[in-house]
Design a protein around this motif. Structure first.
Motif, PDB file in Angstrom:
ATOM      1  N   LEU A  61      17.382 -22.341 -21.826  1.00  0.00           N
ATOM      2  CA  LEU A  61      16.156 -22.324 -22.621  1.00  0.00           C
ATOM      3  C   LEU A  61      15.874 -20.941 -23.198  1.00  0.00           C
ATOM      4  N   GLY A  62      16.504 -19.925 -22.625  1.00  0.00           N
ATOM      5  CA  GLY A  62      16.297 -18.572 -23.109  1.00  0.00           C
ATOM      6  C   GLY A  62      15.190 -17.820 -22.405  1.00  0.00           C
ATOM      7  N   SER A  63      14.625 -18.397 -21.343  1.00  0.00           N
ATOM      8  CA  SER A  63      13.556 -17.714 -20.612  1.00  0.00           C
ATOM      9  C   SER A  63      14.103 -16.667 -19.649  1.00  0.00           C
ATOM     10  N   SER A  64      15.407 -16.718 -19.379  1.00  0.00           N
ATOM     11  CA  SER A  64      16.057 -15.722 -18.534  1.00  0.00           C
ATOM     12  C   SER A  64      17.543 -15.712 -18.865  1.00  0.00           C
ATOM     13  N   THR A  65      18.248 -14.720 -18.364  1.00  0.00           N
ATOM     14  CA  THR A  65      19.691 -14.632 -18.576  1.00  0.00           C
ATOM     15  C   THR A  65      20.376 -14.378 -17.243  1.00  0.00           C
ATOM     16  N   PRO A  66      21.597 -14.858 -17.083  1.00  0.00           N
ATOM     17  CA  PRO A  66      22.305 -14.630 -15.821  1.00  0.00           C
ATOM     18  C   PRO A  66      22.711 -13.169 -15.674  1.00  0.00           C
ATOM     19  N   ASP A  67      22.788 -12.713 -14.439  1.00  0.00           N
ATOM     20  CA  ASP A  67      23.288 -11.362 -14.190  1.00  0.00           C
ATOM     21  C   ASP A  67      24.722 -11.260 -14.680  1.00  0.00           C
ATOM     22  N   GLN A  68      25.109 -10.058 -15.102  1.00  0.00           N
ATOM     23  CA  GLN A  68      26.485  -9.847 -15.549  1.00  0.00           C
ATOM     24  C   GLN A  68      27.480 -10.217 -14.450  1.00  0.00           C
ATOM     25  N   GLU A  69      27.078 -10.024 -13.190  1.00  0.00           N
ATOM     26  CA  GLU A  69      27.966 -10.346 -12.071  1.00  0.00           C
ATOM     27  C   GLU A  69      28.271 -11.837 -11.963  1.00  0.00           C
ATOM     28  N   LYS A  70      27.480 -12.681 -12.610  1.00  0.00           N
ATOM     29  CA  LYS A  70      27.674 -14.126 -12.496  1.00  0.00           C
ATOM     30  C   LYS A  70      28.454 -14.724 -13.666  1.00  0.00           C
ATOM     31  N   LEU A  71      28.693 -13.955 -14.723  1.00  0.00           N
ATOM     32  CA  LEU A  71      29.279 -14.540 -15.924  1.00  0.00           C
ATOM     33  C   LEU A  71      30.712 -15.026 -15.722  1.00  0.00           C
ATOM     34  N   SER A  72      31.514 -14.298 -14.968  1.00  0.00           N
ATOM     35  CA  SER A  72      32.891 -14.746 -14.730  1.00  0.00           C
ATOM     36  C   SER A  72      32.908 -16.068 -13.972  1.00  0.00           C
ATOM     37  N   ALA A  73      32.073 -16.173 -12.940  1.00  0.00           N
ATOM     38  CA  ALA A  73      32.004 -17.417 -12.170  1.00  0.00           C
ATOM     39  C   ALA A  73      31.452 -18.550 -13.027  1.00  0.00           C
ATOM     40  N   LEU A  74      30.483 -18.231 -13.883  1.00  0.00           N
ATOM     41  CA  LEU A  74      29.912 -19.246 -14.765  1.00  0.00           C
ATOM     42  C   LEU A  74      30.966 -19.771 -15.734  1.00  0.00           C
ATOM     43  N   ALA A  75      31.763 -18.873 -16.291  1.00  0.00           N
ATOM     44  CA  ALA A  75      32.832 -19.296 -17.196  1.00  0.00           C
ATOM     45  C   ALA A  75      33.841 -20.176 -16.467  1.00  0.00           C
ATOM     46  N   GLN A  76      34.125 -19.837 -15.225  1.00  0.00           N
ATOM     47  CA  GLN A  76      35.076 -20.632 -14.440  1.00  0.00           C
ATOM     48  C   GLN A  76      34.535 -22.036 -14.193  1.00  0.00           C
ATOM     49  N   VAL A  77      33.248 -22.140 -13.886  1.00  0.00           N
ATOM     50  CA  VAL A  77      32.632 -23.448 -13.668  1.00  0.00           C
ATOM     51  C   VAL A  77      32.704 -24.291 -14.944  1.00  0.00           C
ATOM     52  N   LEU A  78      32.527 -23.633 -16.092  1.00  0.00           N
ATOM     53  CA  LEU A  78      32.542 -24.340 -17.373  1.00  0.00           C
ATOM     54  C   LEU A  78      33.956 -24.495 -17.931  1.00  0.00           C
ATOM     55  N   LYS A  79      34.954 -24.034 -17.159  1.00  0.00           N
ATOM     56  CA  LYS A  79      36.371 -24.205 -17.506  1.00  0.00           C
ATOM     57  C   LYS A  79      36.725 -23.523 -18.820  1.00  0.00           C
ATOM     58  N   GLN A  80      36.208 -22.292 -18.977  1.00  0.00           N
ATOM     59  CA  GLN A  80      36.466 -21.511 -20.180  1.00  0.00           C
ATOM     60  C   GLN A  80      36.898 -20.101 -19.790  1.00  0.00           C
ATOM     61  N   PRO A  81      37.777 -19.460 -20.583  1.00  0.00           N
ATOM     62  CA  PRO A  81      38.099 -18.048 -20.322  1.00  0.00           C
ATOM     63  C   PRO A  81      36.845 -17.204 -20.519  1.00  0.00           C
ATOM     64  N   VAL A  82      36.586 -16.289 -19.607  1.00  0.00           N
ATOM     65  CA  VAL A  82      35.360 -15.499 -19.701  1.00  0.00           C
ATOM     66  C   VAL A  82      35.331 -14.666 -20.976  1.00  0.00           C
ATOM     67  N   ASP A  83      36.490 -14.167 -21.427  1.00  0.00           N
ATOM     68  CA  ASP A  83      36.517 -13.357 -22.642  1.00  0.00           C
ATOM     69  C   ASP A  83      36.210 -14.179 -23.883  1.00  0.00           C
ATOM     70  N   SER A  84      36.428 -15.481 -23.801  1.00  0.00           N
ATOM     71  CA  SER A  84      36.123 -16.355 -24.931  1.00  0.00           C
ATOM     72  C   SER A  84      34.670 -16.802 -24.905  1.00  0.00           C
ATOM     73  N   LEU A  85      34.196 -17.197 -23.726  1.00  0.00           N
ATOM     74  CA  LEU A  85      32.837 -17.719 -23.616  1.00  0.00           C
ATOM     75  C   LEU A  85      31.793 -16.608 -23.671  1.00  0.00           C
ATOM     76  N   PHE A  86      32.090 -15.485 -23.018  1.00  0.00           N
ATOM     77  CA  PHE A  86      31.153 -14.358 -22.985  1.00  0.00           C
ATOM     78  C   PHE A  86      31.898 -13.081 -23.391  1.00  0.00           C
ATOM     79  N   PRO A  87      32.166 -12.906 -24.667  1.00  0.00           N
ATOM     80  CA  PRO A  87      32.972 -11.761 -25.115  1.00  0.00           C
ATOM     81  C   PRO A  87      32.251 -10.433 -24.922  1.00  0.00           C
ATOM     82  N   ARG A  88      33.036  -9.375 -24.928  1.00  0.00           N
ATOM     83  CA  ARG A  88      32.490  -8.031 -24.769  1.00  0.00           C
ATOM     84  C   ARG A  88      33.115  -7.138 -25.829  1.00  0.00           C
ATOM     85  N   ASP A  89      32.304  -6.301 -26.459  1.00  0.00           N
ATOM     86  CA  ASP A  89      32.815  -5.342 -27.431  1.00  0.00           C
ATOM     87  C   ASP A  89      33.358  -4.125 -26.692  1.00  0.00           C
TER      88      ASP A  89
END
Length: 296
Positions: free
Chosen positions: A41-69
């Motif tokens: 909904l956009g009322s909060s965001t996950p901690d950076q420490e959770k993004l890799s695990a979140l990408a794994q749960v969603l079956k996506q490469p973390v660099d693709s789902l949550f890219p970093r410059d």
């Protein structure tokens, strides 16, 4: 640090396409269902420490789902490993996380004896830890490399065809290299409709303009997937321009050109006063977060 970019709309679309419930995501990450709902909904965001695990749960490469410059520094390596700073004392065998905290902040370098343990915990090589440490040190000295802002067209007409509208959403709504494919879109549309109303071939034909107007439920599914109004896909120039100008503003904001886009009035034909007000508030908020730009 070049933190990973979290896109709530992208997360929701990927989760729905994979037929994974918010409850399943919450259970896998050890958080409440309401927490996952808040992320989408956009009322909060996950901690950076959770993004890799979140990408794994969603079956996506973390660099693709949550890219970093840019390349990772020490903080990035730790977050990508799903580790919080308070856990680092146990990793390197010290009484506190001080050595890691100091290195992440660019205050002092890590002792060599800590590097193998960190490399193992982060799933990288010792050399990668060393290079990340140098980036942390460089950042502390104010030596970050500034990325060149992307060019935003001064004058461009919004798309008129369904193919053009879909292409615009794919190009402007997702970081480079992360736009969903035809199969992912078709799966999400079918999930919305509750029936097999589309397939990858149909999506490819709609995207390239080689197919006619699809059934209304397909357009509704597309609108839900991309997070736009259903009317966007109808021949209504006013609605198309509003969505189009909003996407242009988002693109400009990402590249530090909010002020210049806002000064142009967001389109030669103009927008309704209430829409322009909302977009200008959005631009102002970005300016506050980003600080003054060279254009001001």
């Amino acid at each position: 640090m070049p933190a990973r970019r979290f896109d709530r709309t992208r997360m929701r679309s990927v989760r729905r396409a994979a037929e994974i419930s918010q409850s399943d995501v919450a259970s896998a990450l050890g958080v409440a269902d309401s927490t996952v709902a808040g992320w989408e909904l956009g009322s909060s965001t996950p901690d950076q420490e959770k993004l890799s695990a979140l990408a794994q749960v969603l079956k996506q490469p973390v660099d693709s789902l949550f890219p970093r410059d840019g390349l990772p520094d020490l903080t990035d390596l730790r977050c990508d490993a799903g580790l919080h700073r308070y856990e680092m004392a146990a990793v390197i065998g010290t009484k506190s996380d001080g050595p890691v905290a100091g290195a992440e902040q660019g205050v002092r370098r890590l002792k060599d004896k800590y590097l193998p343990s960190l490399a193992e915990a982060y799933g990288v090589t010792v050399d990668e830890v060393r290079r990340a440490q140098e980036r942390s040190m460089a950042k502390a000295r104010g030596e970050e490399v500034q990325r060149e802002a992307a060019f935003v067209p001064e004058a461009e007409e919004p798309p008129r065809t369904l193919a053009g509208k879909i292409t615009l959403l794919l190009e402007r709504s997702y970081p480079e290299g992360t736009a969903p494919g035809d199969a992912e879109i078709a799966k999400a549309v079918n999930a919305y409709a509750g029936a097999e109303v589309s397939n990858p071939e149909m999506m490819a034909a709609l995207r390239t303009g080689s197919a006619g107007t699809p059934a209304p439920v397909v357009l509704e599914g597309l609108a839900d997937f991309f997070g736009v109004a259903r009317l966007y896909f109808e021949p209504d120039d006013a609605v198309v321009r509003q969505v189009y100008e909003g996407l242009r503003l988002m693109s400009a904001a990402k590249h530090g050109k909010v002020g210049r886009v806002r000064a142009r009035g967001l389109g030669s034909e103009g927008l309704p006063a209430e829409v322009l007000s909302i977009l200008n508030e959005f631009a102002t908020e970005f300016e506050k977060k980003a600080g003054p730009t060279d254009n001001e």
